[in-house]
Design an enzyme around this catalytic site. Structure first.
Site, PDB file in Angstrom:
ATOM      1  N   LYS A 150       6.987  -2.556   0.867  1.00 57.68           N
ATOM      2  CA  LYS A 150       5.928  -2.526  -0.153  1.00 57.68           C
ATOM      3  C   LYS A 150       4.624  -1.862   0.291  1.00 57.68           C
ATOM      4  O   LYS A 150       3.570  -2.073  -0.301  1.00 57.68           O
ATOM      5  CB  LYS A 150       5.601  -3.928  -0.711  1.00 57.68           C
ATOM      6  N   SER A 151       4.697  -1.052   1.313  1.00 58.34           N
ATOM      7  CA  SER A 151       3.475  -0.371   1.741  1.00 58.34           C
ATOM      8  C   SER A 151       3.421   1.064   1.239  1.00 58.34           C
ATOM      9  O   SER A 151       2.519   1.816   1.607  1.00 58.34           O
ATOM     10  CB  SER A 151       3.372  -0.408   3.266  1.00 58.34           C
ATOM     11  N   THR A 191       8.497   4.323  -0.774  1.00 57.33           N
ATOM     12  CA  THR A 191       9.127   5.198  -1.771  1.00 57.33           C
ATOM     13  C   THR A 191       8.294   6.468  -1.950  1.00 57.33           C
ATOM     14  O   THR A 191       8.824   7.577  -2.022  1.00 57.33           O
ATOM     15  CB  THR A 191       9.241   4.449  -3.121  1.00 57.33           C
ATOM     16  N   TRP A 192       7.001   6.303  -2.009  1.00 60.21           N
ATOM     17  CA  TRP A 192       6.072   7.429  -2.169  1.00 60.21           C
ATOM     18  C   TRP A 192       6.160   8.374  -0.967  1.00 60.21           C
ATOM     19  O   TRP A 192       6.298   9.586  -1.120  1.00 60.21           O
ATOM     20  CB  TRP A 192       4.659   6.858  -2.323  1.00 60.21           C
ATOM     21  N   HIS A 228      12.821  -0.055   8.069  1.00 60.38           N
ATOM     22  CA  HIS A 228      11.788  -1.104   8.076  1.00 60.38           C
ATOM     23  C   HIS A 228      11.768  -1.850   9.416  1.00 60.38           C
ATOM     24  O   HIS A 228      11.016  -2.805   9.579  1.00 60.38           O
ATOM     25  CB  HIS A 228      12.057  -2.129   6.972  1.00 60.38           C
ATOM     26  N   LYS A 282       2.506  -0.840 -10.199  1.00 60.50           N
ATOM     27  CA  LYS A 282       1.157  -0.476 -10.618  1.00 60.50           C
ATOM     28  C   LYS A 282       0.638   0.728  -9.832  1.00 60.50           C
ATOM     29  O   LYS A 282      -0.135   1.532 -10.345  1.00 60.50           O
ATOM     30  CB  LYS A 282       0.237  -1.677 -10.418  1.00 60.50           C
TER      31      LYS A 282
HETATM   32  P1  A3P Z   1       2.539  -2.034  -6.300  1.00 61.70           P
HETATM   33  O1  A3P Z   1       3.527  -3.157  -6.355  1.00 61.70           O
HETATM   34  O2  A3P Z   1       1.205  -2.464  -5.779  1.00 61.70           O
HETATM   35  O3  A3P Z   1       2.431  -1.285  -7.579  1.00 61.70           O
HETATM   36  P2  A3P Z   1       7.569   0.446  -1.297  1.00 61.70           P
HETATM   37  O4  A3P Z   1       7.893   1.823  -1.771  1.00 61.70           O
HETATM   38  O5  A3P Z   1       7.252   0.385   0.148  1.00 61.70           O
HETATM   39  O6  A3P Z   1       8.594  -0.525  -1.740  1.00 61.70           O
HETATM   40  O7  A3P Z   1       6.182   0.069  -1.995  1.00 61.70           O
HETATM   41  C1  A3P Z   1       6.108  -0.109  -3.382  1.00 61.70           C
HETATM   42  C2  A3P Z   1       4.658   0.015  -3.806  1.00 61.70           C
HETATM   43  O8  A3P Z   1       4.296   1.414  -3.842  1.00 61.70           O
HETATM   44  C3  A3P Z   1       4.443  -0.507  -5.201  1.00 61.70           C
HETATM   45  O9  A3P Z   1       3.097  -0.976  -5.220  1.00 61.70           O
HETATM   46  C4  A3P Z   1       4.631   0.743  -6.030  1.00 61.70           C
HETATM   47  O10 A3P Z   1       4.094   0.672  -7.322  1.00 61.70           O
HETATM   48  C5  A3P Z   1       3.910   1.763  -5.179  1.00 61.70           C
HETATM   49  N1  A3P Z   1       4.335   3.140  -5.444  1.00 61.70           N
HETATM   50  C6  A3P Z   1       5.589   3.577  -5.723  1.00 61.70           C
HETATM   51  N2  A3P Z   1       5.598   4.893  -5.907  1.00 61.70           N
HETATM   52  C7  A3P Z   1       4.320   5.314  -5.754  1.00 61.70           C
HETATM   53  C8  A3P Z   1       3.701   6.604  -5.847  1.00 61.70           C
HETATM   54  N3  A3P Z   1       4.398   7.693  -6.132  1.00 61.70           N
HETATM   55  N4  A3P Z   1       2.368   6.662  -5.627  1.00 61.70           N
HETATM   56  C9  A3P Z   1       1.664   5.553  -5.334  1.00 61.70           C
HETATM   57  N5  A3P Z   1       2.197   4.315  -5.249  1.00 61.70           N
HETATM   58  C10 A3P Z   1       3.510   4.194  -5.451  1.00 61.70           C
END
Ligand code: A3P
Length: 310
Positions: free
Chosen positions: A42-43, A46-47, A110, A272
């Protein structure tokens, strides 16, 4: 049940994942050209997967929406989690390789730094690591919401109720979180990035949000494929930023209705995508407690999370 977490080599993970993790630790052989995306869940994993994939493959897959090949861009139809697989889920990635052949192989994990396979860690000329971290308050909220979504998935046959925020918060502060303690995970990679900056690049979600151009340049340079002046003047960096933006990826059909190989709905990875959402959930007492805890844990490390708010 499946929801039970165990501590393995000092970090927390689900029992179902331990065999795969061991297999990865003992059998994975990194190549010098490999690039490992590492993060605590969750950091912004994916981005970062999307960005690194787009950067590395940009000559084969143009990122400008006006380019004639744009519609063939894999990010429009394949989840970043399938393009840049987590190597510790061996059954998902039998050949430890991405379906698209890149000049370098992008993989993700991870696993905390000390528990990485030796082949990734040992040689300084060996493969590179890009670490993504996020301020603990947003990371906690994102994790809490995500875990409750997983619990509610129809595939989860055990009747797991949502965890109230207070309970989840206690666990997080006690260090019980996926691949955590959070602070150990972050500090492990942070220290390595100080000792060996050519091997480990340390990125922050908030920095990337605030100034994507600077940080995309850092990423490309680190991966050995810097943007040329010509590319810069053509707006390639902006094209990649837009292609991988939260709004764009979230609204693709693939990410609205699809699932990736692990069987998890893609939409749970796009919630979000903001900095500071914690203020909609945490009480002042919780903020204070987490702030103090993080100050204690990160003291003397040189790592600070300056901006919790946009
Ligand atoms: P939030 O739950 O605060 O919205 P991970 O990819 O490590 O699982 O992290 C998921 C978090 O990254 C989520 O945060 C998600 O919405 C956010 N996220 C996913 N894609 C993103 C993007 N393209 N740009 C910015 N944040 C993104």
């Amino acid at each position: 049940g499946h929801d039970v977490q165990y501590q393995y080599q000092g970090f927390w993970c689900f029992a179902a994942g331990i065999e795969d993790i061991k297999d990865f630790q003992h059998n994975f052989k990194a190549l010098d050209t490999d690039i490992v995306i590492a993060s605590v869940p969750k950091s912004g994993t994916t981005w970062l997967k999307a960005l690194t994939f787009a950067i590395v493959n940009r000559s084969r897959y143009p990122c400008s929406s006006v380019s004639k090949n744009y519609l063939h861009h894999p990010l429009l139809t394949v989840s970043p989690h399938d393009l840049v697989p987590f190597i510790e889920f061996k059954h998902l990635t039998p050949e430890y390789s991405s379906p698209v052949d890149s000049p370098c192989k992008l993989i993700a994990t991870h696993i905390p730094y000390p528990s990485l396979p030796e082949s990734i860690k040992t040689s300084t000329i060996n493969c590179k690591i890009i670490y993504m971290c996020r301020n603990p308050l947003d990371n906690f909220i994102s994790l809490w919401v995500f875990m409750n979504k997983l619990r509610a998935m129809p595939a989860n046959t055990e009747n797991n109720p949502s965890l109230p925020i207070e309970e989840a918060f206690e666990f997080f502060c006690d260090g019980v979180s996926e691949f955590g303690p959070f602070w150990d995970h972050v500090l492990g990679y942070w220290k390595e990035s100080l000792d060996n900056p050519h091997k480990v690049l340390f990125m922050k979600y908030e920095d990337l949000k605030k100034d994507p151009k600077t940080h995309l340049k850092r990423l490309a340079e680190f991966m050995g494929c810097s943007f040329t002046l010509e590319e810069e003047s053509q707006g390639v960096i902006e094209d990649i930023t837009n292609l991988c933006s939260f709004e764009h990826l979230k609204n693709l059909d693939l990410n609205k209705d699809g699932t990736w190989r692990k069987g998890i709905e893609n939409k749970v990875y796009y919630r979000k995508g903001a900095v500071g959402d914690w203020k909609n959930y945490l009480t002042p007492q919780m903020v204070k407690r987490l702030d103090c805890l993080m100050e204690e844990k990160f003291q003397g490390s040189g790592l600070v999370f300056e901006t919790y708010l946009p």
